[in-house]
Design a protein around this motif. Structure first.
Motif, PDB file in Angstrom:
ATOM      1  N   GLU A 231      -9.704  -5.359   0.226  1.00 16.46           N
ATOM      2  CA  GLU A 231      -9.598  -6.043   1.507  1.00 16.46           C
ATOM      3  C   GLU A 231      -9.916  -7.663   1.551  1.00 16.46           C
ATOM      4  O   GLU A 231      -9.797  -8.283   2.245  1.00 16.46           O
ATOM      5  CB  GLU A 231     -10.446  -5.338   2.476  1.00 16.46           C
ATOM      6  CG  GLU A 231      -9.541  -4.285   3.274  1.00 16.46           C
ATOM      7  CD  GLU A 231      -8.195  -4.643   3.954  1.00 16.46           C
ATOM      8  OE1 GLU A 231      -8.137  -5.802   4.542  1.00 16.46           O
ATOM      9  OE2 GLU A 231      -7.180  -3.829   4.021  1.00 16.46           O
TER      10      GLU A 231
ATOM     11  N   GLN B 183       1.591  11.249 -10.210  1.00 20.20           N
ATOM     12  CA  GLN B 183       1.524  10.464  -8.925  1.00 20.20           C
ATOM     13  C   GLN B 183       0.875  11.134  -7.804  1.00 20.20           C
ATOM     14  O   GLN B 183       0.709  10.257  -6.806  1.00 20.20           O
ATOM     15  CB  GLN B 183       2.916  10.312  -8.628  1.00 20.20           C
ATOM     16  CG  GLN B 183       3.798   9.289  -9.743  1.00 20.20           C
ATOM     17  CD  GLN B 183       4.928   8.533  -9.031  1.00 20.20           C
ATOM     18  OE1 GLN B 183       5.047   8.143  -8.018  1.00 20.20           O
ATOM     19  NE2 GLN B 183       5.828   8.656 -10.047  1.00 20.20           N
ATOM     20  N   GLN B 184       0.572  12.407  -7.582  1.00 19.03           N
ATOM     21  CA  GLN B 184      -0.200  12.911  -6.859  1.00 19.03           C
ATOM     22  C   GLN B 184      -1.755  12.958  -6.839  1.00 19.03           C
ATOM     23  O   GLN B 184      -2.368  13.584  -6.376  1.00 19.03           O
ATOM     24  CB  GLN B 184       0.483  14.405  -6.434  1.00 19.03           C
ATOM     25  CG  GLN B 184       1.929  14.334  -6.161  1.00 19.03           C
ATOM     26  CD  GLN B 184       2.243  13.324  -5.262  1.00 19.03           C
ATOM     27  OE1 GLN B 184       1.596  13.161  -4.011  1.00 19.03           O
ATOM     28  NE2 GLN B 184       3.341  12.666  -5.355  1.00 19.03           N
TER      29      GLN B 184
ATOM     30  N   ALA C 159     -11.741   0.209  -0.843  1.00 11.48           N
ATOM     31  CA  ALA C 159     -10.988  -0.451   0.363  1.00 11.48           C
ATOM     32  C   ALA C 159     -11.782  -1.945   0.614  1.00 11.48           C
ATOM     33  O   ALA C 159     -11.110  -2.726   0.709  1.00 11.48           O
ATOM     34  CB  ALA C 159     -11.150   0.392   1.375  1.00 11.48           C
TER      35      ALA C 159
ATOM     36  N   HIS D   1       3.707  -0.826  -5.065  1.00  8.03           N
ATOM     37  CA  HIS D   1       3.406  -0.227  -6.122  1.00  8.03           C
ATOM     38  C   HIS D   1       4.335  -0.355  -7.107  1.00  8.03           C
ATOM     39  O   HIS D   1       5.492  -0.234  -6.628  1.00  8.03           O
ATOM     40  CB  HIS D   1       3.086   1.075  -5.946  1.00  8.03           C
ATOM     41  CG  HIS D   1       3.691   1.953  -5.133  1.00  8.03           C
ATOM     42  ND1 HIS D   1       3.648   1.856  -3.886  1.00  8.03           N
ATOM     43  CD2 HIS D   1       4.726   2.957  -5.548  1.00  8.03           C
ATOM     44  CE1 HIS D   1       4.532   2.674  -3.450  1.00  8.03           C
ATOM     45  NE2 HIS D   1       5.494   3.353  -4.494  1.00  8.03           N
TER      46      HIS D   1
ATOM     47  N   ARG E  44       6.280  -3.478  -0.094  1.00  9.23           N
ATOM     48  CA  ARG E  44       6.472  -3.333   1.290  1.00  9.23           C
ATOM     49  C   ARG E  44       6.671  -4.753   1.923  1.00  9.23           C
ATOM     50  O   ARG E  44       7.099  -4.704   3.141  1.00  9.23           O
ATOM     51  CB  ARG E  44       5.185  -2.745   1.669  1.00  9.23           C
ATOM     52  CG  ARG E  44       4.890  -1.391   1.430  1.00  9.23           C
ATOM     53  CD  ARG E  44       3.592  -0.728   2.279  1.00  9.23           C
ATOM     54  NE  ARG E  44       3.565   0.546   1.845  1.00  9.23           N
ATOM     55  CZ  ARG E  44       2.576   1.137   1.196  1.00  9.23           C
ATOM     56  NH1 ARG E  44       1.552   0.180   0.796  1.00  9.23           N
ATOM     57  NH2 ARG E  44       2.512   2.339   1.013  1.00  9.23           N
TER      58      ARG E  44
ATOM     59  N   ASP F  77      -0.099  -3.042  -0.693  1.00 11.37           N
ATOM     60  CA  ASP F  77       0.973  -3.544  -0.072  1.00 11.37           C
ATOM     61  C   ASP F  77       2.309  -3.292  -0.919  1.00 11.37           C
ATOM     62  O   ASP F  77       3.453  -3.677  -0.738  1.00 11.37           O
ATOM     63  CB  ASP F  77       1.127  -4.930   0.232  1.00 11.37           C
ATOM     64  CG  ASP F  77      -0.293  -5.356   0.923  1.00 11.37           C
ATOM     65  OD1 ASP F  77      -0.713  -4.770   2.088  1.00 11.37           O
ATOM     66  OD2 ASP F  77      -0.990  -6.301   0.991  1.00 11.37           O
TER      67      ASP F  77
ATOM     68  N   ARG G 132      -2.626   3.698  -3.321  1.00 12.66           N
ATOM     69  CA  ARG G 132      -1.306   3.415  -3.111  1.00 12.66           C
ATOM     70  C   ARG G 132      -1.258   3.081  -1.543  1.00 12.66           C
ATOM     71  O   ARG G 132      -0.417   2.367  -1.108  1.00 12.66           O
ATOM     72  CB  ARG G 132      -0.309   4.724  -3.467  1.00 12.66           C
ATOM     73  CG  ARG G 132       1.108   4.417  -3.435  1.00 12.66           C
ATOM     74  CD  ARG G 132       1.956   5.108  -3.930  1.00 12.66           C
ATOM     75  NE  ARG G 132       1.612   6.542  -3.645  1.00 12.66           N
ATOM     76  CZ  ARG G 132       1.617   7.764  -4.586  1.00 12.66           C
ATOM     77  NH1 ARG G 132       2.104   7.584  -5.900  1.00 12.66           N
ATOM     78  NH2 ARG G 132       1.175   8.917  -4.299  1.00 12.66           N
ATOM     79  N   SER G 133      -2.024   3.999  -0.948  1.00 16.35           N
ATOM     80  CA  SER G 133      -2.036   3.758   0.544  1.00 16.35           C
ATOM     81  C   SER G 133      -2.965   2.635   1.225  1.00 16.35           C
ATOM     82  O   SER G 133      -2.584   2.092   2.102  1.00 16.35           O
ATOM     83  CB  SER G 133      -2.612   5.122   1.327  1.00 16.35           C
ATOM     84  OG  SER G 133      -4.187   5.114   0.999  1.00 16.35           O
ATOM     85  N   MET G 134      -3.696   2.038   0.145  1.00 10.68           N
ATOM     86  CA  MET G 134      -4.443   0.855   0.629  1.00 10.68           C
ATOM     87  C   MET G 134      -3.686  -0.397   0.302  1.00 10.68           C
ATOM     88  O   MET G 134      -4.134  -1.585   0.808  1.00 10.68           O
ATOM     89  CB  MET G 134      -5.750   0.930  -0.165  1.00 10.68           C
ATOM     90  CG  MET G 134      -6.511   1.990   0.323  1.00 10.68           C
ATOM     91  SD  MET G 134      -8.194   1.918  -0.755  1.00 10.68           S
ATOM     92  CE  MET G 134      -8.774   3.486  -0.564  1.00 10.68           C
TER      93      MET G 134
ATOM     94  N   ASP H 248      -3.169   8.380  -5.077  1.00  7.64           N
ATOM     95  CA  ASP H 248      -2.755   8.575  -3.651  1.00  7.64           C
ATOM     96  C   ASP H 248      -3.260   7.681  -2.779  1.00  7.64           C
ATOM     97  O   ASP H 248      -2.808   6.881  -1.536  1.00  7.64           O
ATOM     98  CB  ASP H 248      -2.728   9.902  -3.271  1.00  7.64           C
ATOM     99  CG  ASP H 248      -1.767  10.427  -2.070  1.00  7.64           C
ATOM    100  OD1 ASP H 248      -0.677   9.847  -2.015  1.00  7.64           O
ATOM    101  OD2 ASP H 248      -2.105  10.841  -1.055  1.00  7.64           O
ATOM    102  N   ALA H 249      -4.655   7.717  -2.929  1.00 10.92           N
ATOM    103  CA  ALA H 249      -5.747   6.741  -1.978  1.00 10.92           C
ATOM    104  C   ALA H 249      -5.411   5.238  -2.067  1.00 10.92           C
ATOM    105  O   ALA H 249      -5.191   4.613  -1.143  1.00 10.92           O
ATOM    106  CB  ALA H 249      -7.085   7.221  -2.125  1.00 10.92           C
TER     107      ALA H 249
END
Length: 437
Positions: free
Chosen positions: A293, A316-317, A289, A331, A355, A329, A325-327, A322-323
């Motif tokens: 950032e 993909q799980q 992260a 994929h 996104r 903008d 992908r959530s960080m 998964d972590a």
């Protein structure tokens, strides 16, 4: 001579005026346990062996009153009682325009056979993440030269995107196309934990002379220590930050974020952290992260980042997938099934998303991309029926339209590795395809 003297004095000023010392009490693998010196986590230190040779190391934690450090290189010569000296500084590199066109290791030392002149600025590898209020909204698209991304997954200048795929589906070839065809001012490529034979191959075949001239490539091969593999990613991000601070638009490509996470896992486990899912320690996700950032669109310049992520078993799980992908903008998911069909780049559009596409693409562009995406979704929903001959033409007008446009869609989205195309040309071809559908 004056420049060298100034750099030497500046380095002295960054160091503490005293020197703490300790001695080695245990060494296991790449980890060295010592009694003393006084040092903080992340600080550089040196271990002097019996011949007086200094071995670079970095503090990674503490065990009781003892200090844990990890060697940057191998440690065959370390023995019990060797002196450990704290340097009072954290890892840093020199940056400047002289890095353009060069191939460097994780410590920014040249590995392309030519000397590297002194650079004007020295920056720490672990810089402070910028204030969120220093960021500006992302409104302008950045062309990558890859039709499927520019048309269906349009990327904004300063966006962070992950390229997810299993082994051997073309992640490295895809980033090679980006670095050659991008509209960014400067490209910074970090090859993290790469196979040694693939470095020269990437430079010659994927990057090419034209792409290399405006690129900085930082390399850490798979045989190097986890510290060097992590530092290569941090150094690439630091170099990108230095160019962005000058008002340039930078494309940062890290291949791969998975190997960065694995290196961080090795260091975390060596420091005594508890393992969680798939052995990843809690600090791994914090490090990722903090790394991602550092990119974005700022008041001066921007860093558009692409991170490749290995999906083990095309899962993909996976916790790391998964972590990450959530960080990010957006994929881009690469499909092994499409690659097996000879469809390149094998981007699974239905599983991929940008996104920020609504913010950087106009309404007409979004409508045309949505139409193509809908045709693919309709075909995917009834693909099994079509393949076994159970579908009769005329039963579903939408499916009939998807079948008629299937070859045209494939011709538009498929692209050879050497094919180039501008953003305007991609938009024009998308409009023609939408009109045909």
């Amino acid at each position: 001579m004056t420049v060298l003297l100034d750099r030497y004095i500046a380095r002295l000023n960054r160091r503490q005026p005293w020197c703490w010392r300790g001695h080695v009490v245990e060494s296991v693998g790449q980890t060295v346990e010592s009694e003393g010196p006084l040092a903080s986590v992340g600080e550089c230190c040196e271990i002097l062996d019996r011949d007086g040779c200094a071995h670079s190391a970095e503090v990674i934690g503490f065990r009781g009153s003892h200090l844990l450090s990890m060697l940057v290189e191998k440690n065959e010569r370390i023995r019990f009682g060797d002196s450990v000296r704290a340097l009072g500084v954290h890892p840093e590199i020199e940056v400047g325009d002289g890095l353009l066109g060069r191939v460097l290791d994780a410590e920014a030392h040249p590995i392309d056979g030519a000397p590297l002149p002194p650079q004007p600025t020295t920056l720490p590898l672990e810089s402070t993440v910028r204030n969120p209020m220093d960021r500006v909204p992302i409104r302008k698209p950045l062309a990558t030269g890859i039709r499927v991304i520019d048309s269906m997954l349009t990327v904004g200048r300063g966006q962070r995107v992950g390229i997810f795929g299993g082994s051997g589906v073309g992640k490295s070839t895809l980033i090679g196309m980006m670095t050659r065809n991008t509209e960014a001012d400067v490209t910074v490529v970090g090859l993290i934990g790469e196979r040694g034979r693939e470095v020269a191959e990437f430079l010659e075949e994927s990057l090419g002379q034209g792409g290399r001239a405006r690129s900085v490539v930082l390399v850490s091969t798979s045989d190097q220590s986890p510290l060097l593999r992590m530092r290569a990613a941090l150094a690439a991000t630091t170099v990108a930050e230095s160019f962005a601070a000058e008002g340039r638009h930078v494309l940062l490509v890290l291949d791969s974020l998975t190997r960065f996470a694995m290196a961080a896992r090795e260091i975390g486990l060596a420091a005594g952290e508890p393992p969680t899912a798939k052995g990843y320690t809690p600090s791994v996700f914090t490090r990722i992260a903090r790394l991602v950032e550092r990119t974005g669109h700022f008041q001066t310049g921007s860093i558009t980042a692409f991170y490749t992520v290995l999906m083990e078993g095309d899962d993909q799980q996976d916790p790391l997938v998964d972590a990450v992908r959530s960080m990010l903008d957006g994929h881009v998911v690469l499909s092994r099934a499409l690659a097996a069909e000879g469809w390149y780049p094998p981007v699974e559009v239905l599983d991929s998303i940008s996104r920020l596409m609504p913010a950087v693409a106009d309404a007409e562009h979004r409508e045309q991309a949505a139409l193509v995406r809908r045709m693919q979704a309709i075909y995917a929903r009834s693909e099994d029926l079509v393949r076994i001959g159970a579908y009769k033409p005329g039963a579903d007008p939408e499916l009939d339209r998807a079948l008629r446009s299937r070859e045209a869609v494939r011709a538009f989205l498929a692209q050879s590795a050497r094919e180039q195309g501008s953003y305007a040309e991609t938009r024009s071809r998308l409009a023609e395809l939408a009109a045909e559908i």
